[in-house]
Design an enzyme around this catalytic site. Sequence first.
Site, PDB file in Angstrom:
ATOM      1  N   GLU A 271      54.924  57.844  78.293  1.00 24.46           N
ATOM      2  CA  GLU A 271      54.928  56.303  78.088  1.00 24.46           C
ATOM      3  C   GLU A 271      54.059  55.821  78.911  1.00 24.46           C
ATOM      4  O   GLU A 271      53.892  54.533  78.424  1.00 24.46           O
ATOM      5  CB  GLU A 271      56.621  55.906  78.030  1.00 24.46           C
ATOM      6  CG  GLU A 271      57.222  56.039  79.453  1.00 24.46           C
ATOM      7  CD  GLU A 271      57.667  57.480  79.688  1.00 24.46           C
ATOM      8  OE1 GLU A 271      57.328  58.371  79.163  1.00 24.46           O
ATOM      9  OE2 GLU A 271      58.712  57.516  80.486  1.00 24.46           O
TER      10      GLU A 271
ATOM     11  N   THR B 254      55.238  73.466  84.362  1.00 24.07           N
ATOM     12  CA  THR B 254      55.821  72.331  85.381  1.00 24.07           C
ATOM     13  C   THR B 254      55.076  72.127  86.812  1.00 24.07           C
ATOM     14  O   THR B 254      53.894  72.139  86.835  1.00 24.07           O
ATOM     15  CB  THR B 254      57.413  72.613  85.766  1.00 24.07           C
ATOM     16  OG1 THR B 254      57.448  74.082  86.299  1.00 24.07           O
ATOM     17  CG2 THR B 254      58.232  72.615  84.623  1.00 24.07           C
TER      18      THR B 254
ATOM     19  N   CYS C 184      47.945  69.380  88.283  1.00 25.49           N
ATOM     20  CA  CYS C 184      48.844  70.472  88.506  1.00 25.49           C
ATOM     21  C   CYS C 184      48.007  71.555  89.141  1.00 25.49           C
ATOM     22  O   CYS C 184      48.687  72.484  89.862  1.00 25.49           O
ATOM     23  CB  CYS C 184      49.739  70.857  87.404  1.00 25.49           C
ATOM     24  SG  CYS C 184      48.576  71.940  86.134  1.00 25.49           S
TER      25      CYS C 184
HETATM   26  P1  NAD Z   1      57.500  63.871  84.206  1.00 24.99           P
HETATM   27  O1  NAD Z   1      58.179  64.987  84.364  1.00 24.99           O
HETATM   28  O2  NAD Z   1      57.748  62.641  84.774  1.00 24.99           O
HETATM   29  O3  NAD Z   1      57.316  63.479  82.648  1.00 24.99           O
HETATM   30  C1  NAD Z   1      56.834  64.274  81.701  1.00 24.99           C
HETATM   31  C2  NAD Z   1      57.343  64.086  80.165  1.00 24.99           C
HETATM   32  O4  NAD Z   1      58.719  64.085  80.257  1.00 24.99           O
HETATM   33  C3  NAD Z   1      57.154  62.602  79.785  1.00 24.99           C
HETATM   34  O5  NAD Z   1      56.780  62.579  78.673  1.00 24.99           O
HETATM   35  C4  NAD Z   1      58.608  61.785  80.189  1.00 24.99           C
HETATM   36  O6  NAD Z   1      58.433  60.894  79.140  1.00 24.99           O
HETATM   37  C5  NAD Z   1      59.374  62.863  79.831  1.00 24.99           C
HETATM   38  N1  NAD Z   1      60.667  62.906  80.752  1.00 24.99           N
HETATM   39  C6  NAD Z   1      60.759  62.093  81.900  1.00 24.99           C
HETATM   40  N2  NAD Z   1      61.713  62.160  82.317  1.00 24.99           N
HETATM   41  C7  NAD Z   1      62.490  62.854  81.254  1.00 24.99           C
HETATM   42  C8  NAD Z   1      64.057  63.052  81.383  1.00 24.99           C
HETATM   43  N3  NAD Z   1      64.898  63.057  82.324  1.00 24.99           N
HETATM   44  N4  NAD Z   1      64.600  63.816  80.288  1.00 24.99           N
HETATM   45  C9  NAD Z   1      63.623  63.827  79.116  1.00 24.99           C
HETATM   46  N5  NAD Z   1      62.211  63.745  79.405  1.00 24.99           N
HETATM   47  C10 NAD Z   1      61.652  63.037  80.302  1.00 24.99           C
HETATM   48  O7  NAD Z   1      55.933  63.979  84.857  1.00 24.99           O
HETATM   49  P2  NAD Z   1      54.839  63.218  85.063  1.00 24.99           P
HETATM   50  O8  NAD Z   1      54.956  62.439  86.271  1.00 24.99           O
HETATM   51  O9  NAD Z   1      54.126  62.233  83.622  1.00 24.99           O
HETATM   52  O10 NAD Z   1      53.739  64.288  85.337  1.00 24.99           O
HETATM   53  C11 NAD Z   1      53.514  64.949  86.547  1.00 24.99           C
HETATM   54  C12 NAD Z   1      53.817  66.163  86.755  1.00 24.99           C
HETATM   55  O11 NAD Z   1      53.438  67.053  85.516  1.00 24.99           O
HETATM   56  C13 NAD Z   1      53.423  66.953  87.874  1.00 24.99           C
HETATM   57  O12 NAD Z   1      54.898  67.526  88.373  1.00 24.99           O
HETATM   58  C14 NAD Z   1      52.493  68.102  87.697  1.00 24.99           C
HETATM   59  O13 NAD Z   1      52.490  69.102  88.240  1.00 24.99           O
HETATM   60  C15 NAD Z   1      52.841  68.332  86.119  1.00 24.99           C
HETATM   61  N6  NAD Z   1      51.897  68.906  85.376  1.00 24.99           N
HETATM   62  C16 NAD Z   1      51.932  70.203  85.190  1.00 24.99           C
HETATM   63  C17 NAD Z   1      51.232  70.711  84.458  1.00 24.99           C
HETATM   64  C18 NAD Z   1      51.241  72.422  84.236  1.00 24.99           C
HETATM   65  O14 NAD Z   1      50.478  72.919  83.509  1.00 24.99           O
HETATM   66  N7  NAD Z   1      51.805  73.036  85.019  1.00 24.99           N
HETATM   67  C19 NAD Z   1      50.021  70.287  83.922  1.00 24.99           C
HETATM   68  C20 NAD Z   1      49.882  68.658  84.062  1.00 24.99           C
HETATM   69  C21 NAD Z   1      50.979  68.095  84.869  1.00 24.99           C
END
Ligand code: NAD
Length: 482
Positions: free
Chosen positions: A176, A248, A281
């Site tokens: 979002e 993650t 990540c």
């Molecule tokens: P986030 O976990 O806050 O959000 C990711 C998605 O989950 C979003 O679409 C969000 O709307 C949804 N979300 C958030 N809270 C939720 C909940 N309680 N229940 C269900 N859905 C929910 O992550 P972010 O801040 O957008 O991204 C950064 C994170 O992503 C970092 O930890 C990074 O390491 C990780 N990441 C990992 C990879 C990988 O390939 N391992 C790649 C890119 C980013």
Amino acid sequence: MKAIKNYINGQWVDSKSTQILDVMNPATTEVIARVPLSTPDEVRTAIEAAKDAFWEWRETPPLSRVRYMFRLKDLMEEHFEELSRVIVQEEGKCIDEARGEVRRAIEQVEVATGIPSLMMGYNLEDIAMGIDEYCVRQPLGVFCAIAPFNFPLMVSLWFLPYAVACGNTYIVKPSEQVPLSQNRLFELMDEAGFPEGVVNLVNGAKEVVDTLLESPDVEGVSFVGSTRVGRYIYQKAAENGKRAQCQTGAKNFLVVMPDANLDRTVASLLTSFFGCAGERCLSGAVLLAVGDIYEPLKERFVDAASRLKVGYGLDETVQMGPVISKSHMERVLGHIEKGLEEGAKLVLDGRTTEVEEYPNGFFIGPTIFDQVRPQMTIANEEIFGPVACIIKTRDLDEAIDIIHANPYGNAASIYTSSGKWAREFNYRVQCGNIGINIGIVAPMAFFPFSGCKDSFFGDLHGQGRDAIDFFTENKIVISRWF
Ligand code: NAD
């Protein structure tokens, strides 16, 4: 001001939600769009559309299905620069980094055009006299992606092209915080002419995710985001009998051996730690300097980092943009405070960085901590910002022990001229992606995007052959003709 819509069943539709969020350019802090948190009913409409489209789509020959991918690829190439600029505006990374993201996104679509060959099954005649056995891969139905903020265009394309080319239908829920790139991508998919219901876009947050995971009509989920949310999604998907792959969080360690080429190493470290403002990540987080290289390495790393130009990513001369939001900026600053409290020493303090034209932007300059101990919070938790921690180690064994004590397992790198050390590192280190004189270990689209420990929940990874297995079911046929 752009009001973001959903794309369901081949139509752009306004959400009826009363919950609408501002989308902010993190450099200028200008509000650039408004995004709805869609309602459960709207999600169910998208699931219904994807379900209804499935049978006709799976009966469409694979070669015909990938023609839509060829069209999408052409459109993405045509709009390459525009897509790159949208990424900068909503996410904050520099324009060249955004171009890199668009290129990587296109590569996923390109690789998925090979699905007619990639999804072929296998067979053996005469498993007993006159009896043949073969295995076909069949698509399953509706899949979805839940994406993070940091690669607004690319992440959904780690999954969608493979799922859809294999004959499944799809729903994307973007972050979002950054809905604009996906909005533009879906406009291009609309132009490419995908049949109604095959690809759908639903904006929102947790409620959208929960509705997708609770629906009996969704076969599987690909999640990319934080470990906290990924763990929750993996559990909830399992409870509801769905396939799940959750990529993650991370804490990536980069080891520099005494025989490393310093010039090349420092240049590589800069992009690893500070590229995309550390919001990758695969970003470097902890620098493990082995033995005598510690002093000269630190000096040159700090000097080079202090000269990086911070600012608005649309300026071609800028080398590092802002972090995504005010709240994330405060979180990163909190980690810096914590590092100081725990006794680490700041040798480069990004908190003082100012960008004159955008005084309210979410900027933190490159920040480097020295005298970090492995037990400190800053050496263990994911910061997801431009903060590097330096730890001096005695030898490679000690460096590997530090890496293994960390719960994450996304990426780790070694810088060395010794094949023996490189081999030992690559053989022993428990991380999904290993770099040898490489600081950002981003697998190409035809390899799996690996990751282990707290960096991945699931068994089949995104991209490559894993993607084909994730998005298809093996069916065995044994036949005898009388
Ligand atoms: P986030 O976990 O806050 O959000 C990711 C998605 O989950 C979003 O679409 C969000 O709307 C949804 N979300 C958030 N809270 C939720 C909940 N309680 N229940 C269900 N859905 C929910 O992550 P972010 O801040 O957008 O991204 C950064 C994170 O992503 C970092 O930890 C990074 O390491 C990780 N990441 C990992 C990879 C990988 O390939 N391992 C790649 C890119 C980013």
